[in-house]
Design an enzyme around this catalytic site. Structure first.
Site, PDB file in Angstrom:
ATOM      1  N   LYS A 258       0.811  -1.240   0.070  1.00 24.18           N
ATOM      2  CA  LYS A 258       0.053  -0.012   0.048  1.00 24.18           C
ATOM      3  C   LYS A 258       0.772   1.290   0.048  1.00 24.18           C
ATOM      4  O   LYS A 258       0.384   1.997  -0.458  1.00 24.18           O
ATOM      5  CB  LYS A 258      -0.916   0.036   1.185  1.00 24.18           C
ATOM      6  CG  LYS A 258      -2.131  -0.921   0.758  1.00 24.18           C
ATOM      7  CD  LYS A 258      -3.070  -0.932   1.966  1.00 24.18           C
ATOM      8  CE  LYS A 258      -4.539  -1.724   1.454  1.00 24.18           C
ATOM      9  NZ  LYS A 258      -5.032  -2.317   2.767  1.00 24.18           N
TER      10      LYS A 258
HETATM   11  N1  GLU Z   1      -9.114  -7.651   4.065  1.00 22.58           N
HETATM   12  C1  GLU Z   1      -8.216  -8.577   3.924  1.00 22.58           C
HETATM   13  C2  GLU Z   1      -7.218  -7.720   3.202  1.00 22.58           C
HETATM   14  O1  GLU Z   1      -7.224  -6.690   2.762  1.00 22.58           O
HETATM   15  C3  GLU Z   1      -8.617  -9.715   3.063  1.00 22.58           C
HETATM   16  C4  GLU Z   1      -9.470 -10.687   3.918  1.00 22.58           C
HETATM   17  C5  GLU Z   1      -9.745 -11.737   2.982  1.00 22.58           C
HETATM   18  O2  GLU Z   1     -10.100 -11.757   1.810  1.00 22.58           O
HETATM   19  O3  GLU Z   1     -10.192 -12.862   3.383  1.00 22.58           O
HETATM   20  O4  GLU Z   1      -5.845  -8.287   2.913  1.00 22.58           O
END
Ligand code: GLU
Length: 284
Positions: A258
């Protein structure tokens, strides 16, 4: 007979802008839903209020719309689901499957400093004797809730009974019927001190609540499936099929992060790259 239901989701955390790697992941999930005549959901994983920002959520939706994706409304936002996570945690607590952990970050760092042979020598978190726990509670010390692997193993009648179907591949090419190994992650935290919930608990509860039949995501989360499979068994939730995909790498072979601000989708768009060109480049 119609086709079996197919529901998948893209579940970003609004802690930054999306980059090419996210685009690949979102497009992969979307294409799977389209090809199966199924549903595509967007879930905003914003339990970590300190790191998530509403402006990133707005930007994520703009980026996904630019890519040509459409999703069902209303979008599920995890910050609005804390009561459901609390109920799941309470269920586990009343069955003796979780315990309070008062360890601080400093305790863990001290352990690492002391351990001559690395992680394996670190003190394993464990349930405290009731008198010690009562003392720390009386002192008002904050605590996390950890899953007790031992109690969990007894509750499910042995981990060897737990499997999941992998239709993509794990990082080492794992595919097909996978024997879950939640023991590899240890007594994971299910409720962080600061949040009252954790990633694993929220994902397990929400995948079931949203009726997700296929989890499509990067193979960096393959290990998470082992822990989530155990939570599904403990909470009597259905197990989705998993489709972990390879991570898209930068030209130098590193992962997109990010903090690579020059590679965000917003930046590509500003430089005149079209969504069609990006999709062609990503091959989805
Ligand atoms: N929120 C998680 C991420 O941004 C992904 C969660 C998932 O796909 O289980 O890495």
């Amino acid at each position: 007979m119609g086709r079996p239901p197919f529901v998948t989701r893209f579940a970003p955390s609004p802690t930054g802008c999306l980059h090419r790697g996210h685009a690949f992941s979102a497009l992969t999930a979307f294409a799977a839903a389209r090809d199966a005549g199924g549903r595509f959901l967007l879930r905003i994983e914003d339990i970590d209020a300190g790191r998530c920002r509403p402006e990133y959520e707005t930007a994520i939706k703009e980026d996904l719309a630019w890519l040509g994706l459409t999703w069902e409304e209303p979008v599920l936002r995890q910050s609005e689901r804390l009561a459901a996570y609390g109920a799941a945690l309470e269920n586990l607590r009343t069955r003796g499957l979780i315990y309070r952990c008062f360890r601080t970050r400093k305790d863990s760092l001290d352990d690492i400093g002391r351990a001559p042979h690395g992680a394996a020598d670190r003190a394993t978190p464990r349930r405290l004797p009731p008198a010690d726990e009562a003392r720390l509670l009386a002192e008002g010390r904050p605590f996390a809730w950890r899953l007790s692997l031992g109690a969990a193993e007894r509750a499910v009648g042995g981990f060897s009974r737990l499997t999941f179907e992998e239709e993509g591949a794990g990082p080492a090419g794992e595919r097909g019927t996978i024997a879950a190994r939640p023991d590899l992650a240890g007594d994971v935290i299910l409720a962080r001190k600061d949040l009252g919930v954790s990633y694993h608990l929220a994902v397990a509860v929400d995948d079931a609540w949203q009726g997700v039949t296929h989890v499509s995501r990067g193979c960096d989360l393959f290990a998470a499936a082992h822990t989530q499979r155990l939570l599904q068994a403990l909470l009597d939730l259905p197990t989705p099929v998993y489709r972990h995909h390879p991570l898209l790498l930068r030209p130098d072979g590193k992962r997109f992060a990010k903090r690579d601000t020059a590679e965000t989708l917003a930046d590509l768009r500003a430089r005149g790259v079209t969504a069609a060109a990006l999709r062609a480049e990503l091959g989805v």
